[in-house]
Design a protein around this motif. Structure first.
Motif, PDB file in Angstrom:
ATOM      1  N   HIS A 185       4.796  10.464   6.754  1.00  0.00           N
ATOM      2  CA  HIS A 185       4.777   9.089   6.263  1.00  0.00           C
ATOM      3  C   HIS A 185       5.128   8.059   7.349  1.00  0.00           C
ATOM      4  CE1 HIS A 185       5.043  11.624   2.746  1.00  0.00           C
ATOM      5  NE2 HIS A 185       4.742  10.599   1.970  1.00  0.00           N
ATOM      6  N   LYS A 186       6.192   8.304   8.093  1.00  0.00           N
ATOM      7  CA  LYS A 186       6.599   7.321   9.107  1.00  0.00           C
ATOM      8  C   LYS A 186       5.560   7.239  10.220  1.00  0.00           C
ATOM      9  CE  LYS A 186       9.598  10.644  11.525  1.00  0.00           C
ATOM     10  NZ  LYS A 186      10.994  10.927  11.977  1.00  0.00           N
ATOM     11  N   TYR A 187       4.934   8.358  10.534  1.00  0.00           N
ATOM     12  CA  TYR A 187       3.900   8.347  11.562  1.00  0.00           C
ATOM     13  C   TYR A 187       2.665   7.587  11.084  1.00  0.00           C
ATOM     14  CZ  TYR A 187       6.777  12.036  13.602  1.00  0.00           C
ATOM     15  OH  TYR A 187       7.833  12.751  14.128  1.00  0.00           O
ATOM     16  N   LEU A 188       2.277   7.819   9.851  1.00  0.00           N
ATOM     17  CA  LEU A 188       1.102   7.120   9.325  1.00  0.00           C
ATOM     18  C   LEU A 188       1.324   5.615   9.305  1.00  0.00           C
ATOM     19  CD1 LEU A 188      -1.696   7.159   8.089  1.00  0.00           C
ATOM     20  CD2 LEU A 188      -0.658   7.559   5.847  1.00  0.00           C
ATOM     21  N   LEU A 189       2.514   5.184   8.937  1.00  0.00           N
ATOM     22  CA  LEU A 189       2.813   3.748   8.941  1.00  0.00           C
ATOM     23  C   LEU A 189       2.642   3.162  10.340  1.00  0.00           C
ATOM     24  CD1 LEU A 189       3.850   1.201   7.533  1.00  0.00           C
ATOM     25  CD2 LEU A 189       6.189   1.999   7.991  1.00  0.00           C
ATOM     26  N   HIS A 190       3.162   3.850  11.327  1.00  0.00           N
ATOM     27  CA  HIS A 190       3.041   3.388  12.710  1.00  0.00           C
ATOM     28  C   HIS A 190       1.577   3.368  13.153  1.00  0.00           C
ATOM     29  CE1 HIS A 190       3.736   2.995  17.011  1.00  0.00           C
ATOM     30  NE2 HIS A 190       3.083   4.125  17.217  1.00  0.00           N
ATOM     31  N   TYR A 191       0.834   4.420  12.827  1.00  0.00           N
ATOM     32  CA  TYR A 191      -0.565   4.506  13.244  1.00  0.00           C
ATOM     33  C   TYR A 191      -1.409   3.428  12.568  1.00  0.00           C
ATOM     34  CZ  TYR A 191       0.952   9.145  14.833  1.00  0.00           C
ATOM     35  OH  TYR A 191       1.617  10.179  15.441  1.00  0.00           O
ATOM     36  N   LEU A 192      -1.141   3.158  11.295  1.00  0.00           N
ATOM     37  CA  LEU A 192      -1.899   2.122  10.587  1.00  0.00           C
ATOM     38  C   LEU A 192      -1.671   0.751  11.217  1.00  0.00           C
ATOM     39  CD1 LEU A 192      -1.400   3.207   6.865  1.00  0.00           C
ATOM     40  CD2 LEU A 192      -3.592   3.013   8.047  1.00  0.00           C
ATOM     41  N   LEU A 193      -0.441   0.459  11.580  1.00  0.00           N
ATOM     42  CA  LEU A 193      -0.144  -0.825  12.218  1.00  0.00           C
ATOM     43  C   LEU A 193      -0.864  -0.942  13.560  1.00  0.00           C
ATOM     44  CD1 LEU A 193       3.674  -1.160  11.435  1.00  0.00           C
ATOM     45  CD2 LEU A 193       1.804  -2.478  10.423  1.00  0.00           C
ATOM     46  N   SER A 194      -0.920   0.154  14.302  1.00  0.00           N
ATOM     47  CA  SER A 194      -1.590   0.135  15.603  1.00  0.00           C
ATOM     48  C   SER A 194      -3.092  -0.081  15.434  1.00  0.00           C
ATOM     49  CB  SER A 194      -1.332   1.448  16.346  1.00  0.00           C
ATOM     50  OG  SER A 194       0.046   1.614  16.613  1.00  0.00           O
ATOM     51  N   VAL A 195      -3.716   0.668  14.514  1.00  0.00           N
ATOM     52  CA  VAL A 195      -5.155   0.526  14.300  1.00  0.00           C
ATOM     53  C   VAL A 195      -5.483  -0.866  13.762  1.00  0.00           C
ATOM     54  CG1 VAL A 195      -7.110   1.362  12.924  1.00  0.00           C
ATOM     55  CG2 VAL A 195      -5.534   2.992  13.974  1.00  0.00           C
ATOM     56  N   LYS A 196      -4.633  -1.397  12.915  1.00  0.00           N
ATOM     57  CA  LYS A 196      -4.850  -2.744  12.399  1.00  0.00           C
ATOM     58  C   LYS A 196      -4.898  -3.770  13.531  1.00  0.00           C
ATOM     59  CE  LYS A 196      -2.803  -6.242   9.354  1.00  0.00           C
ATOM     60  NZ  LYS A 196      -1.667  -6.574   8.446  1.00  0.00           N
ATOM     61  N   ASN A 197      -4.052  -3.598  14.533  1.00  0.00           N
ATOM     62  CA  ASN A 197      -4.029  -4.516  15.672  1.00  0.00           C
ATOM     63  C   ASN A 197      -5.257  -4.337  16.567  1.00  0.00           C
ATOM     64  OD1 ASN A 197      -1.567  -5.656  14.891  1.00  0.00           O
ATOM     65  ND2 ASN A 197      -0.383  -4.121  16.013  1.00  0.00           N
ATOM     66  N   TRP A 198      -5.826  -3.125  16.561  1.00  0.00           N
ATOM     67  CA  TRP A 198      -7.013  -2.880  17.376  1.00  0.00           C
ATOM     68  C   TRP A 198      -8.262  -3.504  16.758  1.00  0.00           C
ATOM     69  CZ3 TRP A 198      -6.072   3.103  18.199  1.00  0.00           C
ATOM     70  CH2 TRP A 198      -4.957   3.262  19.044  1.00  0.00           C
ATOM     71  N   LEU A 199      -8.334  -3.492  15.438  1.00  0.00           N
ATOM     72  CA  LEU A 199      -9.526  -3.975  14.749  1.00  0.00           C
ATOM     73  C   LEU A 199      -9.462  -5.487  14.568  1.00  0.00           C
ATOM     74  CD1 LEU A 199      -9.786  -1.268  11.926  1.00  0.00           C
ATOM     75  CD2 LEU A 199     -11.022  -1.296  14.104  1.00  0.00           C
ATOM     76  N   ASN A 200     -10.644  -6.079  14.385  1.00  0.00           N
ATOM     77  CA  ASN A 200     -10.636  -7.505  14.053  1.00  0.00           C
ATOM     78  C   ASN A 200     -10.234  -7.676  12.588  1.00  0.00           C
ATOM     79  OD1 ASN A 200     -13.098  -7.768  12.234  1.00  0.00           O
ATOM     80  ND2 ASN A 200     -14.054  -6.893  14.070  1.00  0.00           N
ATOM     81  N   ARG A 201      -9.753  -8.845  12.270  1.00  0.00           N
ATOM     82  CA  ARG A 201      -9.182  -9.076  10.946  1.00  0.00           C
ATOM     83  C   ARG A 201     -10.197  -8.847   9.835  1.00  0.00           C
ATOM     84  NH1 ARG A 201      -6.148 -14.689  10.105  1.00  0.00           N
ATOM     85  NH2 ARG A 201      -5.004 -13.727  11.839  1.00  0.00           N
ATOM     86  N   TYR A 202     -11.454  -9.221  10.051  1.00  0.00           N
ATOM     87  CA  TYR A 202     -12.468  -9.074   9.006  1.00  0.00           C
ATOM     88  C   TYR A 202     -12.725  -7.602   8.696  1.00  0.00           C
ATOM     89  CZ  TYR A 202     -17.001  -9.116   6.692  1.00  0.00           C
ATOM     90  OH  TYR A 202     -18.027  -8.906   5.817  1.00  0.00           O
ATOM     91  N   SER A 203     -12.866  -6.778   9.729  1.00  0.00           N
ATOM     92  CA  SER A 203     -13.119  -5.344   9.522  1.00  0.00           C
ATOM     93  C   SER A 203     -11.981  -4.689   8.753  1.00  0.00           C
ATOM     94  CB  SER A 203     -13.321  -4.649  10.868  1.00  0.00           C
ATOM     95  OG  SER A 203     -14.450  -5.150  11.536  1.00  0.00           O
ATOM     96  N   TRP A 204     -10.755  -5.108   9.038  1.00  0.00           N
ATOM     97  CA  TRP A 204      -9.603  -4.501   8.365  1.00  0.00           C
ATOM     98  C   TRP A 204      -9.504  -4.942   6.908  1.00  0.00           C
ATOM     99  CZ3 TRP A 204      -6.477  -0.594   9.389  1.00  0.00           C
ATOM    100  CH2 TRP A 204      -5.305  -0.464   8.654  1.00  0.00           C
ATOM    101  N   GLN A 205      -9.741  -6.210   6.653  1.00  0.00           N
ATOM    102  CA  GLN A 205      -9.559  -6.737   5.304  1.00  0.00           C
ATOM    103  C   GLN A 205     -10.653  -6.289   4.344  1.00  0.00           C
ATOM    104  OE1 GLN A 205      -9.211 -10.992   5.807  1.00  0.00           O
ATOM    105  NE2 GLN A 205      -7.022 -10.873   6.318  1.00  0.00           N
ATOM    106  N   ARG A 206     -11.852  -6.063   4.830  1.00  0.00           N
ATOM    107  CA  ARG A 206     -12.950  -5.711   3.922  1.00  0.00           C
ATOM    108  C   ARG A 206     -12.983  -4.228   3.574  1.00  0.00           C
ATOM    109  NH1 ARG A 206     -17.624  -3.493   6.266  1.00  0.00           N
ATOM    110  NH2 ARG A 206     -17.527  -3.301   8.542  1.00  0.00           N
ATOM    111  N   SER A 207     -12.178  -3.426   4.256  1.00  0.00           N
ATOM    112  CA  SER A 207     -12.164  -1.977   4.002  1.00  0.00           C
ATOM    113  C   SER A 207     -10.749  -1.538   3.643  1.00  0.00           C
ATOM    114  CB  SER A 207     -12.653  -1.205   5.232  1.00  0.00           C
ATOM    115  OG  SER A 207     -13.945  -1.632   5.620  1.00  0.00           O
TER     116      SER A 207
END
Length: 276
Positions: A170-192
């Motif tokens: 769980h703690k690893y997934l939270l960290h990884y999600l935050l990292s991937v969110k910063n890599w992607l543009n806001r539109y790609s993240w919000q629509r999926s």
């Protein structure tokens, strides 16, 4: 004295009879088959495994009961891990799975410092498995059920040699999600709904024994990888990168490991169609 829960007698002598086996490091057949008047009726446990790999045993409502009992994600995950680890050591038909699931919840609450009352476990379980039944009276049968959970907890602890602490993804997934969110543009993240899907996949992974066979970091990356694939979301500049994005999170992770985790996770979803 024999105490009952979910179709099984847990005998106090059973714990003592198994002491030489447990202390000697070998886990043999139980001294006595659990059998009691049934509070719950179920298909024999071996019929629930279908074609699943060893360790893929449905924790018999443990996750749903944990949610109804108001447990947090980590204590529920620990309960499922205890359940799976117990049946990796013991034949699936040797002990009543419902009893083990309830005792796993009770024990996990202690391990993760979210203690549950046995009374709540019994009442919620009775309501969950028998929605139309009346609440249990505080009679001798109720106290036998309570003793059953406690005695089974002692047996689980001995079988697992008191090794009931786990590292969860769980703690690893939270960290990884935050990292991937910063890599992607806001539109790609919000629509999926990648984040929601990844958490759902991680939750469902505890219906099988992935938590015991793979590292926590690897499971976290694998469910995120599957969630991204499901919605066709690509990590920017992945083609030009020196290493895959998932290897940035875990250097010892390989594509075959991800494929194995995803394959086992998909196999869990076939479990519902295989249970009669």
């Amino acid at each position: 004295m024999a105490i009952s829960w979910a179709g099984a007698w847990v005998q106090r002598e059973d714990v003592e009879t198994r002491r030489p086996q447990l202390e000697g490091g070998g886990i043999g057949a139980p001294a006595s088959r659990l059998s009691v008047p049934r509070l719950l009726t179920h298909t024999p446990a071996s019929q629930h495994t279908g074609t699943l790999a060893p360790g893929h045993t449905e924790p018999f409502g443990a996750y749903a009961l944990g949610v109804k009992l108001g447990m947090r994600s980590i204590p529920i995950a620990t309960a499922c891990a205890i359940y799976h680890k117990f049946f990796c050591e013991i034949d699936l038909d040797a002990y009543d799975p419902y009893l083990v699931a309830m005792s796993s919840l009770y024990l996990a609450g202690k391990v993760e410092e979210q203690r549950l009352r046995t009374r709540d476990i019994i009442n919620v379980s009775n309501r969950y498995f028998h929605p139309d039944s009346e609440p249990l009276e505080l009679d001798s049968r109720f106290w036998e059920l309570r003793d059953s959970i406690v005695q089974c907890e002692l047996l689980v602890l001995r079988v697992l040699r008191f090794q009931v602490s786990f590292q969860h993804p769980h703690k690893y997934l939270l960290h990884y999600l935050l990292s991937v969110k910063n890599w992607l543009n806001r539109y790609s993240w919000q629509r999926s709904p990648v984040s929601i899907t990844a958490w759902a996949l991680l939750r469902d992974s505890y219906h099988g024994g992935l938590c015991l066979r793979f590292q926590a970091q690897h499971i976290a990356v694998a469910v995120l990888h599957l969630a991204l694939q499901a919605y066709g979301v690509e990590v920017p500049a992945e083609a030009e990168a020196e290493k895959p994005w998932w290897q940035v999170f875990s250097e010892d992770l390989t594509k075959p490991i991800i494929d194995n985790i995803v394959s086992d996770l998909i196999q869990i979803y076939t479990m519902d169609t295989e249970i009669p």
